[in-house]
Structure formats: structure tokens, C-alpha cells
Design an enzyme around this catalytic site. Structure first.
Site, PDB file in Angstrom:
ATOM      1  CG  HIS A   8     -11.939  -1.351   8.837  1.00 47.93           C
ATOM      2  ND1 HIS A   8     -12.263  -0.028   8.653  1.00 47.93           N
ATOM      3  CD2 HIS A   8     -11.470  -1.452  10.112  1.00 47.93           C
ATOM      4  CE1 HIS A   8     -11.990   0.644   9.755  1.00 47.93           C
ATOM      5  NE2 HIS A   8     -11.512  -0.193  10.649  1.00 47.93           N
TER       6      HIS A   8
ATOM      7  NE  ARG B 295      -7.488  -9.903  -3.694  1.00 46.22           N
ATOM      8  CZ  ARG B 295      -8.605  -9.355  -3.250  1.00 46.22           C
ATOM      9  NH1 ARG B 295      -9.706  -9.483  -3.949  1.00 46.22           N
ATOM     10  NH2 ARG B 295      -8.627  -8.658  -2.127  1.00 46.22           N
TER      11      ARG B 295
ATOM     12  CD  GLU C  65      -4.600   5.841   3.947  1.00 48.96           C
ATOM     13  OE1 GLU C  65      -4.024   5.624   2.881  1.00 48.96           O
ATOM     14  OE2 GLU C  65      -5.795   5.540   4.163  1.00 48.96           O
TER      15      GLU C  65
ATOM     16  CE  LYS D 299      -4.226  -1.775   2.208  1.00 48.68           C
ATOM     17  NZ  LYS D 299      -3.907  -3.187   2.196  1.00 48.68           N
TER      18      LYS D 299
END
Length: 673
Positions: A235, A291, A200, A116
Site C-alpha cells: 500500500h 500537505r 472498506e 478518514k
């Protein structure tokens, strides 16, 4: 085109890939762990090769064994599905090195987007807007806390190599940061073998919108519109829909072109998903999943395309069959993920045998024939009699509904959920129905905090009422009538020569107790119902009609209809979209005083002890974290049920524990007052 492929996965995605392969005349090879020897994906493939072991680390994550199986079977290509090795660049490269085609992007593209942090740096150079955050390689806890304070709380800690909500925590206060960081790193290390994280700014009312991209080996790349995946818990996605509610054509074009640019920047090939987080008019790049996604069926439903077929053709060297301007977008589709979990207990995973599993009649199972579209589609990797184990994700099925409009798709999905019958494990079917009925979801005002804000109304305790009790009594009487046909001496219908007869039945459902009083009369039957201490119906006329599991009951002139599934130990009553499990309660056992041990805390599921958060003799407040255990690739924290003292821990970090095992001895000070 390939003649034979190996599917390096399990469950519904392995079944999904096998369905398209069969339609195209491609032979399939399954791999399986010892725990999956009788699994559905093994049954639907042409061949199957065992990997041994039970956990993913002992089976589906063993690249060498999977490659050996592919070569042994004569497969020409490997389809990785999603999860496991699907985004592992070393595995993709190893397939190439062994002369096998990896049905996915090249290894360098996976590597570029697999981290990420690295992906965000790449997007930053490309001018794609990013959420404010820290994506650096220095992982010193003190530095990470300083960066979090610079960003400003609340912040989101995310595993850099992660996905599926694992290794992810929202941190509201600086004082909670280090503990949350340690938990994220442990979870990421166990799930991905990499404990690096990024931080973040946590947006308070964001939407999660992702764009499906597809690229071939000839330089063509396009986007197949967007999916809104904002309905999430922990999440993890719960509902996904396409197209996104309220999406304008211009914004769709902007996000689609940004997604294509991201894919082209890394030389992408095959199916991929670029994920954005949006708030107001702004949208920010989050990550790219290299994917096929769990939620790909909604894109197939609105386009009429088979994305797995596209994967196979692109991997075989064919060009994409359509240009961007030729892609159809028709109607609306919504997918609901049906899990073995208990929403009322924090979505705790559930394990057990599927004693009953049936879906609405007249639906498509897996993808239809090319370009065909059904109103309801079921993607599942299990069937009745299979067992949900602690080793893998507890998904049971995906229910996907299509309609000309969003309102029609919602109506179709709601009815499909009502018509689903599942017994044997805790599940989220009623929760999903309540969620799509919620006014905010109905209006399209969905953000990632919707479920958390409305948890009480979405996960209510279902109160017993007269319809549930009358339906259960009808099922009991019907069961007894069938037994009489086989053995007349077992007749318990209450017949007496010359006088009537009364019969009392005691029931329990979760924490609720009820009593039904049957009064057998010469002219008929009466039923009295008492729930707790409150009489609901006294001596009301009662009759019923049964057709299989469907019952219609009449109580004092009012009619109720529902389904009752009877198992050895319970009556599962389905009524108006809800289900309650009623057990015939023996008052003698209650009088014997059989209670749970209130001085101990037990494991809610099989798992492994990760860490102890208190010491023997320590005084704690109610809600204090006592220990952390890991199960189904997620961490679960055991909290103090009341103010009191920890007397002893009965397991050490690293120990495996079974469901119901006593984890520690606890003495409540509230009991002494």
C-alpha cells in the site's frame, strides 16, 4: 514575502524546500535529531538547531521544541514538509498562537480531513461517491468483524488517522480478521497516536488516481491535473506519473472539479491532494492529504511550476498567479522512489553506510530555476558516505524523468536507473527498472495489484554468468596492478621465469558459488569460469580495459561492458541494468564449517518486539507466525521456517533488539526425519 523560515522536517523534502527558499532569497533554519547531526538537510540550510533524541517521537514530533527553535531563530514561518507534524492540526494552531505562519492549510481544514472517517462522512454529504464501508466511531472488535462480514470479504482495514500504508491490511477471510485488526491498531497507535480504523470493500483491480489542488486566502481554488499512483507495494507508492495513462479530458475535468469541491468544503488554503480509487468508469473518494505530497515533482515537471514557491507565496497572503484555464500541461513525467530495501525479501528495509551513491550525469538536482524543465531530476536527502538508520523512512532518492510522450519518459527513466550506482545497502534500483519494463506498465494497464501479481518476475534471483565473472576478475586484476605501482613486491600477476602459471579464485554471491581459473601465458592471459558445478568457459582468451569504474572485457572474442565498484569486502558488478555483489571467497573458512545457527531465528533489522504469537513448547507448522517486531514504523512478522517446536523466546514484548540478534530457539521436526 518571508525573510526566514524554519523547515520542520528532514531528508529530501527538507532539502527540496530549502532549494526554492534559497532561490527566492529566503533564509532557512533546519532542525535535526542526534541521528541526523551530519545529515544533508542540515548542511544545505543556513542555520540548524538540534532537537536531541533519535526516534521521531524524541525529535521531529516534539512540537514544543520545534516552536521554540522557530522563535529562537527569528523565523517568521514554519514549513512542515510531509509526514511528522505536517497534518497535525494542533501544531498548525500552535504556530498561529505563537505568531508564526504555518505554511499549509488552516487547522480546521486539517482537522476536517485528518480523520478518514470524518472526511468520508463529509464527502458523503457533499454527494461524492464512496467505496462501500464502515466509518463509524464504535471500534468494538466484534462489531467491526460484523461490519466486515456485511461488506463481504476481501476487505481493507485502514487506520483512520493514517497514511503511507501504515495501519493498513487486506483481509481475505473472516478467520483472519481479528488478528489483522489487532496488528493494524497497534501500528496505527505507534505511528499516529490513534488506533481508530475504518473498513472498506477491497476492490480487486483498482487504480489509485490523485488530484493536486491549490487554494489561496482570497477564495480561489484550482486543480493542477492528476497523478496515477497505482504501482504500489504494501500500500505504499513505488512509481507515480502525470498525467494518468488513458485519462480523457472529460474525466479529468470531473475528477478535478470534485477535488476542488472537496477542498472548498473545508475552507482549504495551500497545496493539497485529493485521492480517488477508480475501477472501470467509476471513481470513489478515498482521502485528502492536507500537505505537499512525496510525488509532487511529476506535477511540477508537466506544468513547469514550482509548487513550493506557490506554497510560500500563498502563505504570505498572495493570490494564485494563474487561473484554471491558464495552467499548462506539457508532456509526461514519471517518478521512481529509490529505497534502501530488499525486494527479494519482501521489501525488507536495509540499513548501512552508503559506500557509493552516484546518479546519471547532466541532470537537475531538486527543482530547476522557475519554469525550466530537465529531462531527469533527482530529489535526495542523502549523499555518499551518509548512513541509512533504522529510525526513519529508508528513502534514498526520487528519480523523476520527463518526456514529450509517456514512451519517451519511460525510456529516459530506464536509462537513469541503469546509470545509478549504489553500494552499501540493499536497494530497489533493479526492481524499479524491471517494473517499468513490464508489459502491463509499458501499456498503461496498471492497477494496485500489479506488483503483487508479478512478484516472481519482478524480484528474480539474478543468476551469475560469464560477463559478471569476467568483469569482477578484471576489477581484481586492476586493483592488484595499482597496488604494484605503490609496492612492486606485492606483484601477483603470475609471472614465472620460463613457464606459465595457473591461479584459482573462488567467489560467492548470495547463495551462488563460482570459480575462476586464470592461466598466465607468455603471450597473454586465459580465463576459465565455473559457476556452481557447471563449467561456463574453459581456457578462453581474456583481456580487459579499465577507465575508472567502467570496464570492457573480451572473453574468447566476445566483448562485455559494465561497471565494478570495489569496496573492502566485495566487488559490486553492474551489468545491463542488474547488479550482483561478489565476495572473494576463502576456501579455508568454508572448510572450517562456519554456518549460521540453524536452531535459532534472528532479527532481520534493529527494532522492538511487539508481541509473542506462540508459547514455549508449542508445535507449529511451517509458516506459522511466531512473533511480531516493529522497525521503521512498520510491523514485521517472524514465521516458522519449518514444522517444529518453539523451545524458548529470548526477548519479551517491548524489548529493543539489534540486527542479527537471536530472537528464539526453534527445533525443526524435519531435521529429525
Amino acid at each position: 514575502m518571508f525573510k526566514k523560515i524554519l523547515i520542520a522536517n528532514r531528508g529530501e523534502i527538507a532539502c527540496r524546500v530549502a532549494t526554492t527558499a534559497r532561490r527566492l532569497g529566503i533564509a532557512t533554519v533546519a532542525v535535526y535529531s542526534d541521528a541526523d547531526a551530519q545529515a544533508q538537510h542540515v548542511r544545505v540550510c543556513d542555520e540548524a538547531i538540534g532537537l536531541g533524541g533519535t526516534t521521531p517521537q524524541e525529535s521531529y514530533l516534539l512540537a514544543d521544541k520545534i516552536l521554540q527553535a522557530a522563535l529562537q531563530s527569528g523565523a517568521q514561518a514554519v514549513h512542515p514538509g510531509y509526514g511528522f507534524l505536517s497534518e497535525n492540526e494542533d501544531f498548525a494552531q500552535a504556530c498561529f498562537d505563537h505568531g508564526l505562519v504555518f505554511i499549509g492549510p488552516p487547522a480546521q481544514a486539517i482537522a476536517a480531513m485528518g480523520s478518514k472517517s470524518a472526511a468520508k462522512a463529509l464527502m458523503q454529504r457533499a454527494g461524492v461517491p464512496l467505496v462501500p464501508g464502515y466509518h463509524g466511531t464504535d471500534q468494538t472488535p466484534v462489531l467491526l468483524q460484523q461490519e466486515a462480514e456485511k461488506i463481504g470479504f476481501p476487505v481493507l482495514i485502514k487506520a483512520s488517522a493514517g497514511g503511507g500504508g501504515k495501519g493498513m491490511r487486506v483481509v481475505e477471510r473472516a478467520s483472519d480478521f481479528l488478528a489483522a485488526l489487532a496488528s493494524c491498531q497497534r501500528e496505527a497507535r505507534n505511528a499516529f497516536g490513534d488506533d481508530q480504523v475504518l473498513i472498506e470493500k477491497y476492490l480487486t483491480r483498482p487504480r489509485h488516481i490523485e488530484v493536486q489542488v491549490f487554494a489561496d486566502q482570497h477564495g480561489h481554488c484550482l486543480y493542477l491535473f492528476e497523478r496515477d499512483c497505482s504501482a504500489q507495494r504494501r500500500h505504499q507508492k513505488v512509481l507515480e506519473e502525470a498525467p494518468a495513462p488513458g485519462m480523457t479530458a472529460e474525466r479529468r475535468r470531473q475528477m478535478g472539479e470534485a477535488a476542488v469541491a472537496a477542498a472548498q468544503a473545508v475552507g482549504y488554503v495551500g497545496a493539497g491532494t485529493v485521492e480517488f480509487i477508480a475501477e472501470g468508469e467509476a471513481f470513489y473518494f478515498m482521502e485528502m492529504n492536507t500537505r505537499l505530497q512525496v510525488e509532487h515533482p511529476v506535477t511540477e515537471m508537466i506544468t513547469g511550476l514550482d509548487l513550493v514557491e506557490w506554497q510560500l507565496r500563498v502563505a504570505a497572503g498572495e493570490a494564485l498567479p494563474l487561473e484554471q484555464s491558464q495552467l499548462p500541461l506539457q508532456g509526461h513525467a514519471i517518478e521512481a522512489r529509490l529505497y534502501a530495501e530488499n525486494p527479494a525479501k519482501g521489501f525488507l528495509p536495509s540499513m548501512g553506510r552508503l559506500q557509493q551513491l552516484s546518479f546519471p550525469a547532466h541532470v537537475a538536482f531538486q527543482v530547476n530555476q522557475h519554469n525550466a524543465r530537465a529531462r531527469v531530476r533527482i530529489d535526495s536527502g542523502v549523499s555518499r558516505g551518509d548512513t541509512i538508520t533504522p529510525y526513519y523512512d529508508p528513502m534514498i532518492a526520487k528519480l523523476i524523468a520527463w518526456g514529450e510522450t509517456r514512451a519517451q519518459a519511460l525510456h529516459t527513466l530506464r536509462q537513469a536507473l541503469i546509470d545509478t550506482r549504489l553500494v552499501g545497502v540493499a536497494h530497489n534500483v533493479s526492481f524499479l527498472r524491471r517494473l517499468i519494463e513490464h508489459p502491463d506498465f509499458q501499456s498503461g494497464a496498471v492497477d494496485t495489484g500489479l506488483i503483487g501479481r508479478h512478484a516472481d518476475s519482478l524480484c528474480p534471483d539474478v543468476a551469475l554468468s560469464a560477463p559478471y565473472m569476467a568483469l569482477a576478475v578484471a576489477a581484481l586484476l586492476e586493483q592488484e596492478a595499482h597496488k604494484v605501482q605503490a609496492d612492486p613486491w606485492s606483484n601477483r600477476d603470475g609471472w614465472r621465469c620460463g613457464h606459465d602459471y595457473r591461479r584459482t579464485l573462488l567467489w560467492r554471491s548470495a547463495e551462488q558459488q563460482a570459480q575462476t581459473d586464470l592461466h598466465y601465458l607468455t603471450a597473454g592471459l586465459q580465463l576459465g569460469i565455473q559457476i556452481g558445478t557447471a563449467p561456463i568457459s574453459q581456457a578462453a582468451d581474456f583481456s580487459y580495459r579499465a577507465q575508472g569504474e567502467h570496464y570492457q572485457v573480451w572473453l574468447n572474442g566476445q566483448s562485455y561492458q559494465g561497471h565494478v565498484i570495489v569496496t573492502a569486502d566485495a566487488y559490486d558488478v553492474f551489468y545491463q541494468g542488474e547488479v550482483v555483489r561478489l565476495c572473494w571467497f576463502d576456501p579455508l573458512l568454508a572448510a572450517a564449517g562456519v554456518h549460521e545457527n540453524e536452531g535459532s531465528l534472528s532479527a532481520p533489522m534493529p527494532g522492538k518486539i511487539v508481541s509473542l504469537l506462540a508459547t514455549p513448547g508449542q508445535m507449529v507448522d511451517k509458516g506459522t507466525p511466531l512473533l511480531v517486531m516493529e522497525a521503521m514504523k512498520m510491523e514485521h512478522t517472524i514465521l516458522a521456517p519449518a514444522a517444529g517446536a518453539v523451545e524458548a523466546f529470548l526477548f519479551a514484548p517491548g524489548d529493543q533488539v539489534s540486527e542479527g540478534a537471536t530472537l528464539l530457539q526453534f527445533r525443526s521436526t524435519e531435521d529429525q526425519t
